[in-house]
Motif scaffolding. Structure first.
Motif, PDB file in Angstrom:
ATOM      1  N   ALA A   8      48.576  43.361  52.395  1.00  0.00           N
ATOM      2  CA  ALA A   8      47.906  44.208  51.409  1.00  0.00           C
ATOM      3  C   ALA A   8      48.403  43.750  50.046  1.00  0.00           C
ATOM      4  O   ALA A   8      49.613  43.672  49.811  1.00  0.00           O
ATOM      5  CB  ALA A   8      48.232  45.677  51.644  1.00  0.00           C
ATOM      6  N   ARG A   9      47.482  43.429  49.169  1.00  0.00           N
ATOM      7  CA  ARG A   9      47.842  42.963  47.825  1.00  0.00           C
ATOM      8  C   ARG A   9      47.021  43.751  46.818  1.00  0.00           C
ATOM      9  O   ARG A   9      45.794  43.663  46.806  1.00  0.00           O
ATOM     10  CB  ARG A   9      47.566  41.462  47.704  1.00  0.00           C
ATOM     11  CG  ARG A   9      47.849  40.890  46.313  1.00  0.00           C
ATOM     12  CD  ARG A   9      47.486  39.409  46.242  1.00  0.00           C
ATOM     13  NE  ARG A   9      47.486  38.924  44.878  1.00  0.00           N
ATOM     14  CZ  ARG A   9      48.569  38.499  44.225  1.00  0.00           C
ATOM     15  NH1 ARG A   9      49.737  38.494  44.841  1.00  0.00           N
ATOM     16  NH2 ARG A   9      48.482  38.083  42.985  1.00  0.00           N
ATOM     17  N   LYS A  10      47.708  44.525  45.988  1.00  0.00           N
ATOM     18  CA  LYS A  10      47.015  45.344  44.995  1.00  0.00           C
ATOM     19  C   LYS A  10      47.573  45.043  43.607  1.00  0.00           C
ATOM     20  O   LYS A  10      48.781  45.109  43.389  1.00  0.00           O
ATOM     21  CB  LYS A  10      47.189  46.831  45.310  1.00  0.00           C
ATOM     22  CG  LYS A  10      46.409  47.770  44.399  1.00  0.00           C
ATOM     23  CD  LYS A  10      46.508  49.197  44.878  1.00  0.00           C
ATOM     24  CE  LYS A  10      45.854  50.186  43.930  1.00  0.00           C
ATOM     25  NZ  LYS A  10      44.448  49.933  43.680  1.00  0.00           N
ATOM     26  N   THR A  11      46.675  44.680  42.708  1.00  0.00           N
ATOM     27  CA  THR A  11      47.034  44.455  41.303  1.00  0.00           C
ATOM     28  C   THR A  11      46.072  45.281  40.450  1.00  0.00           C
ATOM     29  O   THR A  11      45.203  45.983  40.975  1.00  0.00           O
ATOM     30  CB  THR A  11      46.924  42.961  40.927  1.00  0.00           C
ATOM     31  OG1 THR A  11      45.531  42.598  40.875  1.00  0.00           O
ATOM     32  CG2 THR A  11      47.655  42.075  41.921  1.00  0.00           C
ATOM     33  N   ASN A  12      46.187  45.157  39.149  1.00  0.00           N
ATOM     34  CA  ASN A  12      45.234  45.813  38.257  1.00  0.00           C
ATOM     35  C   ASN A  12      43.861  45.167  38.321  1.00  0.00           C
ATOM     36  O   ASN A  12      42.891  45.728  37.801  1.00  0.00           O
ATOM     37  CB  ASN A  12      45.750  45.781  36.815  1.00  0.00           C
ATOM     38  CG  ASN A  12      46.957  46.668  36.613  1.00  0.00           C
ATOM     39  OD1 ASN A  12      47.147  47.650  37.335  1.00  0.00           O
ATOM     40  ND2 ASN A  12      47.780  46.330  35.628  1.00  0.00           N
ATOM     41  N   GLU A  13      43.773  43.996  38.960  1.00  0.00           N
ATOM     42  CA  GLU A  13      42.516  43.247  39.003  1.00  0.00           C
ATOM     43  C   GLU A  13      41.860  43.223  40.379  1.00  0.00           C
ATOM     44  O   GLU A  13      40.639  43.120  40.475  1.00  0.00           O
ATOM     45  CB  GLU A  13      42.767  41.808  38.539  1.00  0.00           C
ATOM     46  CG  GLU A  13      43.285  41.745  37.110  1.00  0.00           C
ATOM     47  CD  GLU A  13      43.946  40.433  36.738  1.00  0.00           C
ATOM     48  OE1 GLU A  13      44.050  40.165  35.534  1.00  0.00           O
ATOM     49  OE2 GLU A  13      44.361  39.690  37.649  1.00  0.00           O
ATOM     50  N   THR A  14      42.675  43.312  41.440  1.00  0.00           N
ATOM     51  CA  THR A  14      42.134  43.241  42.798  1.00  0.00           C
ATOM     52  C   THR A  14      42.886  44.166  43.745  1.00  0.00           C
ATOM     53  O   THR A  14      44.061  44.470  43.538  1.00  0.00           O
ATOM     54  CB  THR A  14      42.229  41.807  43.372  1.00  0.00           C
ATOM     55  OG1 THR A  14      43.596  41.390  43.385  1.00  0.00           O
ATOM     56  CG2 THR A  14      41.393  40.826  42.577  1.00  0.00           C
TER      57      THR A  14
ATOM     58  N   VAL B 232      33.990  41.323  35.422  1.00  0.00           N
ATOM     59  CA  VAL B 232      34.532  40.352  34.468  1.00  0.00           C
ATOM     60  C   VAL B 232      34.048  38.967  34.878  1.00  0.00           C
ATOM     61  O   VAL B 232      33.315  38.307  34.157  1.00  0.00           O
ATOM     62  CB  VAL B 232      36.079  40.409  34.426  1.00  0.00           C
ATOM     63  CG1 VAL B 232      36.639  39.311  33.515  1.00  0.00           C
ATOM     64  CG2 VAL B 232      36.556  41.781  33.993  1.00  0.00           C
ATOM     65  N   ASP B 233      34.486  38.521  36.033  1.00  0.00           N
ATOM     66  CA  ASP B 233      33.967  37.354  36.741  1.00  0.00           C
ATOM     67  C   ASP B 233      34.651  37.320  38.100  1.00  0.00           C
ATOM     68  O   ASP B 233      35.361  38.255  38.464  1.00  0.00           O
ATOM     69  CB  ASP B 233      34.118  36.048  35.941  1.00  0.00           C
ATOM     70  CG  ASP B 233      35.559  35.557  35.800  1.00  0.00           C
ATOM     71  OD1 ASP B 233      36.478  36.144  36.407  1.00  0.00           O
ATOM     72  OD2 ASP B 233      35.764  34.560  35.076  1.00  0.00           O
ATOM     73  N   ASP B 234      34.450  36.243  38.856  1.00  0.00           N
ATOM     74  CA  ASP B 234      34.969  36.180  40.228  1.00  0.00           C
ATOM     75  C   ASP B 234      36.373  35.593  40.320  1.00  0.00           C
ATOM     76  O   ASP B 234      36.952  35.537  41.401  1.00  0.00           O
ATOM     77  CB  ASP B 234      34.028  35.339  41.106  1.00  0.00           C
ATOM     78  CG  ASP B 234      32.648  35.968  41.244  1.00  0.00           C
ATOM     79  OD1 ASP B 234      32.522  37.188  41.046  1.00  0.00           O
ATOM     80  OD2 ASP B 234      31.701  35.217  41.543  1.00  0.00           O
ATOM     81  N   HIS B 235      36.925  35.160  39.192  1.00  0.00           N
ATOM     82  CA  HIS B 235      38.176  34.415  39.192  1.00  0.00           C
ATOM     83  C   HIS B 235      39.309  35.160  39.892  1.00  0.00           C
ATOM     84  O   HIS B 235      39.959  34.614  40.791  1.00  0.00           O
ATOM     85  CB  HIS B 235      38.587  34.083  37.753  1.00  0.00           C
ATOM     86  CG  HIS B 235      39.791  33.211  37.645  1.00  0.00           C
ATOM     87  ND1 HIS B 235      39.724  31.915  37.194  1.00  0.00           N
ATOM     88  CD2 HIS B 235      41.091  33.422  37.962  1.00  0.00           C
ATOM     89  CE1 HIS B 235      40.930  31.380  37.230  1.00  0.00           C
ATOM     90  NE2 HIS B 235      41.785  32.276  37.674  1.00  0.00           N
TER      91      HIS B 235
END
Length: 195
Positions: free
Chosen positions: A7-13, A61-64
């Motif tokens: 499980a990986r949670k950031t402000n982006e994903t 934002v984009d897919d990056h």
């Protein structure tokens, strides 16, 4: 069974990923990036890996961020599932044709992660997918999986075929490298005694 869940949670994903190295090539992938879903499905099938991925990312934002972070999460899961790497073949190298494209993939599950890119993708986009993100995915995966990964394009002119060939080749090479060598199944494949 060589399995892992990440499980990986950031402000982006926000990513949930599970991996079985000894699977049958079944996958359920919902990355939020359609082309990446297709590539991960191919990677799973040709690698004989069972893979489940969900990602909620800032694709407005984009897919990056989604593509890079899924590569990182997959690399983390791969390293966890391998454990101490006892008995694996470690190395694999192959040429994979995808219509007019021919891709060389060589890997060493060395514990020293690095991606060495030799793909020359002729267009900036495949549909809405930014082809620069292939590099970001492969680099994140290789570094976090702890493997040396070389991808070389021998020939090819269609961007979709080149990228698809790269993901299929990676799957096939991973399948060979993680396979257990019955002659050395209790040994670490290194003279150093660890990888």
């Amino acid at each position: 069974m060589r399995t892992a869940s990440v499980a990986r949670k950031t402000n982006e994903t926000d990513i949930r990923l599970s991996l079985n190295l000894d699977g049958t090539g079944k996958s359920t992938v919902d990355s939020g990036v359609g082309f990446l879903d297709h590539m991960l499905t191919l990677l799973s099938r040709h690698g004989g890996l069972d893979l489940e991925v969900t990602c909620h990312g800032d694709t407005q934002v984009d897919d990056h961020h989604s593509v890079e972070d899924i590569g990182i999460a997959l690399g983390d899961a791969f390293a966890q599932a391998l454990g101490d790497k006892r008995g694996i073949n470690r190395y694999a190298s192959l040429h994979l044709p995808m219509d007019e494209a021919l891709i060389l993939c060589a890997i060493d599950i060395s514990g020293r992660g690095g991606y060495y890119d030799g793909l020359e993708i002729p267009t900036e986009k495949i549909g809405t997918f930014d082809t620069q993100l292939v590099y970001e995915f492969m680099e994140g995966f290789a570094k976090h999986a702890g493997l040396t990964l070389h991808l070389r394009q021998v020939c090819g002119r269609n961007s979709h075929h080149i990228v698809e060939g790269a993901f299929k080749a990676l799957g096939r090479a991973l399948r060979q490298a993680v396979a257990i060598d019955p002659r050395f199944e209790t040994e670490i494949p290194s003279t150093k005694g660890m990888l």
